[in-house]
Design a protein around this motif. Sequence first.
Motif, mmCIF file in Angstrom:
data_model
loop_
_atom_site.group_PDB
_atom_site.id
_atom_site.type_symbol
_atom_site.label_atom_id
_atom_site.label_comp_id
_atom_site.label_asym_id
_atom_site.label_seq_id
_atom_site.Cartn_x
_atom_site.Cartn_y
_atom_site.Cartn_z
ATOM 1 N N UNK B 223 50.142 37.334 20.743
ATOM 2 C CA UNK B 223 51.270 37.113 19.680
ATOM 3 C C UNK B 223 52.565 37.293 20.606
ATOM 4 N N UNK B 224 52.337 37.660 21.727
ATOM 5 C CA UNK B 224 53.312 37.937 22.589
ATOM 6 C C UNK B 224 53.594 36.707 23.652
ATOM 7 N N UNK B 225 52.645 35.785 23.436
ATOM 8 C CA UNK B 225 53.172 34.557 24.343
ATOM 9 C C UNK B 225 52.239 34.713 25.692
ATOM 10 N N UNK B 226 51.402 35.782 25.791
ATOM 11 C CA UNK B 226 50.683 36.035 27.029
ATOM 12 C C UNK B 226 49.155 35.541 27.058
ATOM 13 N N UNK B 227 48.626 35.113 28.218
ATOM 14 C CA UNK B 227 47.287 34.929 28.024
ATOM 15 C C UNK B 227 46.455 35.764 29.244
ATOM 16 N N UNK B 228 45.494 36.412 28.988
ATOM 17 C CA UNK B 228 44.748 37.284 29.600
ATOM 18 C C UNK B 228 43.271 36.630 30.057
ATOM 19 N N UNK B 229 43.032 36.706 31.388
ATOM 20 C CA UNK B 229 41.709 36.135 31.846
ATOM 21 C C UNK B 229 40.725 37.270 32.112
ATOM 22 N N UNK B 230 39.753 37.380 31.694
ATOM 23 C CA UNK B 230 38.752 38.434 31.782
ATOM 24 C C UNK B 230 37.475 38.040 32.398
ATOM 25 N N UNK B 231 36.924 38.859 33.400
ATOM 26 C CA UNK B 231 35.690 38.566 34.284
ATOM 27 C C UNK B 231 34.701 39.761 33.622
ATOM 28 N N UNK B 232 33.516 39.225 32.927
ATOM 29 C CA UNK B 232 32.878 40.163 32.366
ATOM 30 C C UNK B 232 31.801 41.070 33.519
ATOM 31 N N UNK B 233 32.026 40.349 34.839
ATOM 32 C CA UNK B 233 31.093 41.172 35.800
ATOM 33 C C UNK B 233 31.876 42.235 36.395
ATOM 34 N N UNK B 234 33.336 42.561 35.979
ATOM 35 C CA UNK B 234 34.115 43.499 36.801
ATOM 36 C C UNK B 234 33.758 44.965 35.763
ATOM 37 N N UNK B 235 33.622 44.781 34.640
ATOM 38 C CA UNK B 235 33.387 46.005 33.886
ATOM 39 C C UNK B 235 32.878 45.573 32.351
ATOM 40 N N UNK B 236 32.095 46.580 31.955
ATOM 41 C CA UNK B 236 31.539 46.101 30.326
ATOM 42 C C UNK B 236 32.759 46.013 29.372
ATOM 43 N N UNK B 237 33.705 46.610 29.680
ATOM 44 C CA UNK B 237 34.946 46.629 28.359
ATOM 45 C C UNK B 237 35.789 45.908 29.260
ATOM 46 N N UNK B 238 36.229 44.850 28.986
ATOM 47 C CA UNK B 238 37.360 44.009 29.754
ATOM 48 C C UNK B 238 38.923 44.394 29.040
ATOM 49 N N UNK B 239 39.227 45.461 28.893
ATOM 50 C CA UNK B 239 40.448 46.086 28.592
ATOM 51 C C UNK B 239 41.383 45.657 29.658
ATOM 52 N N UNK B 240 40.962 45.783 30.881
ATOM 53 C CA UNK B 240 41.694 45.130 31.962
ATOM 54 C C UNK B 240 41.673 44.056 32.465
ATOM 55 N N UNK B 241 42.666 43.228 32.372
ATOM 56 C CA UNK B 241 42.355 41.751 32.720
ATOM 57 C C UNK B 241 42.254 41.595 34.370
ATOM 58 N N UNK B 242 41.571 40.408 34.636
ATOM 59 C CA UNK B 242 41.582 40.074 35.817
ATOM 60 C C UNK B 242 42.941 38.933 36.294
ATOM 61 N N UNK B 243 43.216 38.284 35.252
ATOM 62 C CA UNK B 243 44.290 37.401 35.513
ATOM 63 C C UNK B 243 45.384 37.758 34.265
ATOM 64 N N UNK B 244 46.752 37.581 34.413
ATOM 65 C CA UNK B 244 47.654 37.842 33.358
ATOM 66 C C UNK B 244 48.784 36.710 33.647
#
Lengths: 112, 423
Positions: B223-244
């Motif tokens: 809702x703040x106009x951002x997009x996060x790209x996540x890679x499920x290989x990096x961790x089980x919980x993708x709270x930390x994005x790979x790209x922002x």
Amino acid sequence: MSAESPEPASADEQKEMEDKVISPEKAEEAKLKARYPHLGQKPGGSDFLRKRLQKGQKYFDSGDYNMAKAKMKNKQLPTAAPDKTEVTGDHIPTPQDLPQRKPSLVASKLAG
Amino acid sequence: VAEADIISTVEFNYSGDLLATGDKGGRVVIFQREQENKSRPHSRGEYNVYSTFQSHEPEFDYLKSLEIEEKINKIRWLPQQNAAHFLLSTNDKTIKLWKISERDKRAEGYNLKDEDGRLRDPFRITALRVPILKPMDLMVEASPRRIFANAHTYHINSISVNSDHETYLSADDLRINLWHLEITDRSFNIVDIKPANMEELTEVITAAEFHPHHCNVFVYSSSKGTIRLCDMRSSALCDRHSKFFEEPEDPSSRSFFSEIISSISDVKFSHSGRYMMTRDYLSVKVWDLNMENRPVETYQVHEYLRSKLCSLYENDCIFDKFECCWNGSDSAIMTGSYNNFFRMFDRNTRRDITLEASRESSKPRAILKPRKVCTGGKRKKDEISVDSLDFNKKILHTAWHPMENIIAVAATNNLYIFQDKIN
């Protein structure tokens, strides 16, 4: 007697006036603030978000309802307010306030 | 307009032969494209009703005092693997896998029952026969094969089938879950942005989608106009994005409306997988997945609304969630607007067009006339002024055929299907 000339605008006010001319968005913001002076004093984001997350919330307390029904034998209770978006413990719910089960579903008109 | 008839989602299947719509009443209607027929050449490409069923019913969660709408938020087709068609449909809380199959034969000559279904007395049977298949009128049946429930505390806004054809994701305001299509009693939480203290909540998830080719990659918008790209290989919980992905904002132009109009209402990968497109209130942006600091293309949908934000906030229109879509070759994009207008942008020529989906403005097989909104000064003939726009006629949902220039446009309770002029 000489008429008093208006005070010169401060730098902030001047910038705000400039903004209104340059940015239609800021002009709209000024319009909104004029109509709703208390808006935006809490962080705006949280208000919208909380409203969004609470979608669908309806309140009904069967205890309150039954107590009110029992009391109604003794005296007349005020009728329910026309605005029935939120029914909480303070307001005695009546059958009209309860969420209605939707009527039987019919086929979509797109299905012809 | 009956509220139940309001169309809430439109989606072509992978071949484009089927088009599904979902509505506020929880119903799904599927249209099928007519086969080419030499005796009726102009009926080629017409979509007719193929199947309709009640997907979701209204519910009431008594424990939480929560009314659960039956409105279909999203439909996503599965790639076709056999004669039957499968789709996922979801309301705010429950996702269902539906199987749509055809039956055009029925068996006759059963041993244990009569033609009208009455059971025969087994002791009276003296001879056995082999049932034979006889043709019958085509019957299309829809049956729910899986019900994926109880995994979302908040309201589901997106579902996306993975390219592995085995898993899919579902996203609500604060969490994203990963499901296996065969397993209904378990799902994995892969994104959780719920703060420990809800008073600290500043943004919600607005849309999510799997990458079309890389089964480990997905994106979600906020809702703040951002997009996060996540890679499920990096961790089980993708709270930390790979790209922002976020476009820098000019702090001097910030207003009360800035955050609201920057909220992304839809995110869609291009078919190529190289780009993604986001829709916010006033524009559509195309992002190159390799560049996080700004979009590569920005298209203004209805910039003239910027000077109407105050009234659009008062009538809640500023919160309308418009979707967007790519054409099959990723050379064009389409999105809706108000007054039953929708916009198409050609990415190569940079030309854009505004068209109207309404009975008054088009007869069947007539060519659509481009529309223009007059933003100020003298209104030319055929132009419409901003103040005359009907904000109740919003086109939120559009879809583009995966291969051909056929588009489906939902205008409140009506579905329009347009195609390129046939020579």
